[in-house]
Motif scaffolding. Structure first.
Motif, mmCIF file in Angstrom:
data_model
loop_
_atom_site.group_PDB
_atom_site.id
_atom_site.type_symbol
_atom_site.label_atom_id
_atom_site.label_comp_id
_atom_site.label_asym_id
_atom_site.label_seq_id
_atom_site.Cartn_x
_atom_site.Cartn_y
_atom_site.Cartn_z
ATOM 1 N N LEU A 161 7.508 6.652 0.214
ATOM 2 C CA LEU A 161 8.092 5.393 -0.242
ATOM 3 C C LEU A 161 7.074 4.264 -0.064
ATOM 4 O O LEU A 161 6.361 4.216 0.947
ATOM 5 C CB LEU A 161 9.353 5.059 0.583
ATOM 6 N N ILE A 162 6.983 3.379 -1.062
ATOM 7 C CA ILE A 162 6.138 2.189 -0.951
ATOM 8 C C ILE A 162 7.000 1.045 -0.447
ATOM 9 O O ILE A 162 7.917 0.589 -1.133
ATOM 10 C CB ILE A 162 5.503 1.826 -2.318
ATOM 11 N N LYS A 163 6.736 0.588 0.776
ATOM 12 C CA LYS A 163 7.536 -0.466 1.384
ATOM 13 C C LYS A 163 7.341 -1.812 0.671
ATOM 14 O O LYS A 163 6.274 -2.110 0.166
ATOM 15 C CB LYS A 163 7.181 -0.608 2.855
ATOM 16 N N ASN A 164 8.418 -2.598 0.702
ATOM 17 C CA ASN A 164 8.411 -3.975 0.160
ATOM 18 C C ASN A 164 8.162 -4.019 -1.335
ATOM 19 O O ASN A 164 7.826 -5.067 -1.884
ATOM 20 C CB ASN A 164 7.365 -4.842 0.869
ATOM 21 N N ASP A 211 0.863 -1.172 0.000
ATOM 22 C CA ASP A 211 0.000 0.000 0.000
ATOM 23 C C ASP A 211 0.900 1.223 0.000
ATOM 24 O O ASP A 211 2.107 1.129 0.295
ATOM 25 C CB ASP A 211 -0.930 0.010 1.207
ATOM 26 N N TYR A 212 0.360 2.361 -0.333
ATOM 27 C CA TYR A 212 1.168 3.590 -0.401
ATOM 28 C C TYR A 212 0.749 4.514 0.735
ATOM 29 O O TYR A 212 -0.414 4.525 1.145
ATOM 30 C CB TYR A 212 0.996 4.274 -1.753
ATOM 31 N N PRO A 213 1.708 5.301 1.276
ATOM 32 C CA PRO A 213 1.362 6.255 2.331
ATOM 33 C C PRO A 213 0.496 7.373 1.760
ATOM 34 O O PRO A 213 0.731 7.857 0.647
ATOM 35 C CB PRO A 213 2.716 6.780 2.807
ATOM 36 N N ARG A 214 -0.508 7.764 2.523
ATOM 37 C CA ARG A 214 -1.422 8.813 2.052
ATOM 38 C C ARG A 214 -0.834 10.221 2.242
ATOM 39 O O ARG A 214 -1.374 11.184 1.685
ATOM 40 C CB ARG A 214 -2.752 8.704 2.777
ATOM 41 N N PHE A 215 0.235 10.332 3.015
ATOM 42 C CA PHE A 215 0.891 11.639 3.167
ATOM 43 C C PHE A 215 2.321 11.398 3.632
ATOM 44 O O PHE A 215 2.688 10.302 4.076
ATOM 45 C CB PHE A 215 0.136 12.519 4.163
ATOM 46 N N PHE A 216 3.190 12.453 3.518
ATOM 47 C CA PHE A 216 4.511 12.429 4.155
ATOM 48 C C PHE A 216 4.869 13.858 4.527
ATOM 49 O O PHE A 216 4.307 14.836 4.026
ATOM 50 C CB PHE A 216 5.555 11.767 3.247
ATOM 51 N N ASN A 262 12.629 3.565 -9.504
ATOM 52 C CA ASN A 262 12.228 2.156 -9.543
ATOM 53 C C ASN A 262 12.159 1.595 -8.126
ATOM 54 O O ASN A 262 12.334 2.327 -7.141
ATOM 55 C CB ASN A 262 13.176 1.330 -10.419
ATOM 56 N N SER A 263 11.931 0.277 -8.036
ATOM 57 C CA SER A 263 11.675 -0.331 -6.737
ATOM 58 C C SER A 263 12.888 -0.320 -5.818
ATOM 59 O O SER A 263 12.748 -0.457 -4.598
ATOM 60 C CB SER A 263 11.188 -1.777 -6.930
ATOM 61 N N SER A 264 14.094 -0.154 -6.372
ATOM 62 C CA SER A 264 15.291 -0.151 -5.517
ATOM 63 C C SER A 264 15.641 1.230 -5.004
ATOM 64 O O SER A 264 16.558 1.400 -4.203
ATOM 65 C CB SER A 264 16.482 -0.732 -6.305
ATOM 66 N N ASN A 265 14.942 2.267 -5.469
ATOM 67 C CA ASN A 265 15.206 3.638 -5.051
ATOM 68 C C ASN A 265 14.709 3.886 -3.636
ATOM 69 O O ASN A 265 13.839 3.174 -3.132
ATOM 70 C CB ASN A 265 14.519 4.594 -6.029
ATOM 71 N N GLN A 266 15.213 4.904 -3.010
ATOM 72 C CA GLN A 266 14.849 5.218 -1.626
ATOM 73 C C GLN A 266 13.642 6.141 -1.505
ATOM 74 O O GLN A 266 13.376 6.671 -0.434
ATOM 75 C CB GLN A 266 16.049 5.869 -0.904
#
Length: 694
Positions: A628-631, A611-616, A654-658
């Motif tokens: 960031l989308i975990k996992n 899932d993606y965070p709704r805010f940061f 991409n998925s390996s980015n921070q």
């Protein structure tokens, strides 16, 4: 007049005739009456045919209104047979073309048909008549009624007439029509068999139509791909009649237009289906423990018989009758003359007996003394019935020997039978289960799985819920489980009963159950509880998981198993549930467990919910500084694009980015809503938006 109402309707139909190639029937109208009856319709040595006569259209040239038909391997239900029609039989050849039909007003009707059906103005009649001497007691044949009356609203008001008439030769009785709707005396016609007819506007106004009549026997409307030239027909129907072997009968198969020669009809009779048969009567349901006699109903010293059951090949008897004492499908094969073999079939069922039971305390040998007379009044059902008791079904059938010591009958646990006969001779059978409660029956071993978090062979039981259903013999009313105990002595004295929720102390665990029947009678059952820990299942139980993710509170995991079973499911290995669906799942990594409560097998698999965070909040405090989308690394080729509200691309990674820190071209972007697209490995594109807060 029917003609006046339909003439305009006909002209509206004729403009829409289409052409198509269909596997039509063929008709040969060159055969005479003797050929049609002896070689096609009957074609059996089980009957003698005499004086066959056919009559029909004598006014339309050389074509006859009757003949032989063959389906040429097409879709028409009968491969071959005889057709009788109210126009030239050649016109029966398909496909169906909308037409008014025709005939000749000099071609008369049939008085026998009119008398049988209550008609008064038949015209254009065709009949096939012959004398018939059967060697059996039953005749039947298969037929289909087809008609061009199955158009517009006509089935609501009009039908041509046809009948299959039979009577004994020389009898003064009228003909009997056996072409009727099954289990009725209603003649088959387009008015008695048709679907719902909707309202139709005609030249004289709106006809209201009519409701369906016996629609299950309607075979359907035809098209320009039909094998016959009729607008519709019935399903295959069967005409049948009992006869007396050796007697002479007059058979007359007849069809005619009613009132005028428009919109013709035909009847197709299957070849060979007119062969005589043996009537064993209607299917029977026999009282439990009873017998019945099957009778071929034939006489003749030269006849030979073979009886069979359920398709078997070993004969059960060789007489004209057979005594039956068990359920099944019975058939008889009778050889009546050279080349004449007739068959008959009947299904025999048996009524289930009434169920009763008696329970008594037993002695050390497992026997008890029962007073059967305590059931006599109940079995008699309030009537002045005679009630007799028997030890076996065979004794019941033979009516001997009877149980005579009914007030003090000594027995182990078993089933006996009682027969109640009232003054009218009706019989009811009761199956009585005698149950002896022994003091210490054999130890019963029951296996359970260790269903708590600690796999140590100790578990908590709901004694009445978990164990009651597994006790043998099954405890049913009037028996009740009074309680569970740790010793036979406690159970006998009804002391120190265990709580309903009981935690075992050893493995295996021995318990004693006290069972009572409310008659100051009790039995003590010793059971041994074996508690097995869950071990890895081989082969595995889990087939896969279905994950709904990127949906916030609607995220879910459904665990699928290889087969159905007594399974429980968990996402942490501690708390289990019977439902394989888990809802409102937060993003994260889970271990999905399935345990089999029958085999104590256990399987698990790793499940990712993204899932993606709704805010940061990129304010440098170390919390939520990066979106960031975990996992996401489980999708190594995933790509994320971030846009502002105007659709400008701000960041791609991409998925390996921070992740993204809220900076674009070296400048911190303001608080606002931003949008993203995620393209995963499966090419599915996920879209969403989030807030940047400063």
């Amino acid at each position: 007049m029917k003609y006046a109402k339909l003439i305009l309707l006909y002209f509206s139909f004729c403009c829409f005739v289409d052409s198509a190639v269909a596997q039509s029937i063929i008709v040969d109208d060159s055969k005479n009456a003797q050929e049609l009856v002896e070689n096609i319709l009957v074609n059996s040595t089980c009957a003698t045919i005499a004086n066959p006569v056919a009559s029909g259209d004598n006014f339309s040239g050389s074509n006859k209104s009757y003949g032989y038909f063959n389906n040429q391997g097409g879709t028409f239900p009968f491969a071959e047979g005889v057709v009788l029609s109210t126009w030239s039989s050649q016109n029966s050849i398909g496909p169906f073309i909308v037409n008014r039909g025709g005939g000749d007003d000099r071609w008369l009707g049939d008085t026998d048909l009119e008398q049988a059906l209550g008609l008064t103005e038949t015209i254009n009649a065709t009949f096939l008549e012959f004398e018939f001497i059967p060697l059996t007691n039953f005749i039947s044949f298969n037929y289909i009624f087809a008609s061009n009356e199955y158009q517009s609203y006509f089935p609501c008001e009009f039908s041509d007439g046809f009948a299959f008439l039979i009577k004994e030769k020389g009898s003064l009785d009228p003909y009997q029509n056996i072409a009727v709707i099954p289990n009725t005396t209603t003649a088959v016609s387009s008015t008695s068999i048709h679907p719902f007819i909707p309202p139709v506007r005609t030249i004289v106004g709106l006809n209201p139509g009519c409701s369906a009549e016996n629609e299950s026997y309607f075979g359907g409307y035809n098209t320009n791909a039909s094998p016959v030239n009729y607008s519709a027909q019935t399903v295959v129907l069967n005409a049948q009649s009992n006869v007396v072997a050796g007697r002479t009968y007059q058979i007359k198969l007849v069809i005619a237009d009613d009132e005028n020669e428009e919109f013709d009809s035909a009847v197709f009779i299957e070849a060979g289906s007119f062969a005589p048969k043996i009537n064993l009567g209607s299917d029977q349901t026999v009282c439990f423990g009873g017998k019945t006699i099957l009778d071929a109903g034939l006489t003749g010293n030269t006849n030979t018989y073979q009886w069979f059951k359920d398709g078997g090949t070993t004969p059960l008897g060789s007489n004209s009758t057979l005594e039956v004492n068990s359920a099944g499908q019975y058939s008889v094969l009778a050889t009546l003359a050279a080349g004449c073999v007739a068959t008959g079939t009947i299904n025999i069922a048996y009524k289930n007996p009434i169920q009763k039971s008696l329970t008594q305390c037993g002695d050390s040998s497992g026997n008890a003394t029962f007073d059967l007379t305590t059931l006599t009044t109940e079995i008699a059902n309030g009537n002045t019935n005679a009630v007799e008791y028997f030890e076996t079904v065979i004794d019941l059938q033979n009516q001997s020997p009877r149980i005579t010591n009914t007030a003090n009958y000594n027995s182990a646990s078993k089933i006996i039978y009682a027969k109640a006969t009232n003054n009218a001779g009706c019989v009811n059978v009761t199956e009585i289960t005698l149950l002896v409660l022994s003091t210490l029956p054999a130890v019963q071993k029951l296996s359970f799985c260790d269903n708590d978090a600690i796999q140590d062979g100790i578990r908590v039981f709901d004694l009445f819920k978990d164990i009651n259903p597994k006790i043998l013999p099954v405890v049913v009313s009037p028996l009740t489980v009074e309680g569970y105990y740790l010793s036979a002595n406690d159970a006998t004295n009804r002391q120190n009963a265990l709580p309903t929720n009981f935690t075992s102390t050893t493995n295996p665990q021995t318990l004693f159950i006290r069972v009572e029947n409310g008659l100051d009678c009790r039995g003590i059952f010793e059971i041994q509880l074996e508690i097995n820990i869950y071990t890895p299942a081989i082969p595995g139980i889990i087939k896969g998981t279905v994950v709904n993710q990127f949906s916030g509170e609607s995220n879910s995991i459904l665990i699928e198993t290889m087969v159905a079973g007594d399974f429980e499911y968990s996402l942490d290995g501690i708390t289990f549930q019977s439902n394989p669906l888990f809802t409102n799942i937060s993003a994260g990594i889970y271990k999905a467990f399935v345990r089999d409560n029958s085999s104590c097998g256990l399987s698990f698999t790793t499940v990712y919910v993204l899932d993606y965070p709704r805010f940061f909040t990129p304010n440098g405090d170390g919390f939520n500084d990066v979106w960031l989308i975990k996992n996401l690394t489980i999708f190594p080729n995933a790509t994320i694009n971030i846009f502002n509200r105007f659709g400008k691309l701000l960041k791609q990674f991409n998925s390996s980015n921070q992740g993204w820190n809220g900076i674009f071209n070296g400048e911190a972007l303001p608080s606002d809503d931003y949008w993203f697209t995620l393209k995963a490995d499966d090419r599915k594109i996920i879209k969403g938006h989030f807030s940047l807060k400063r």
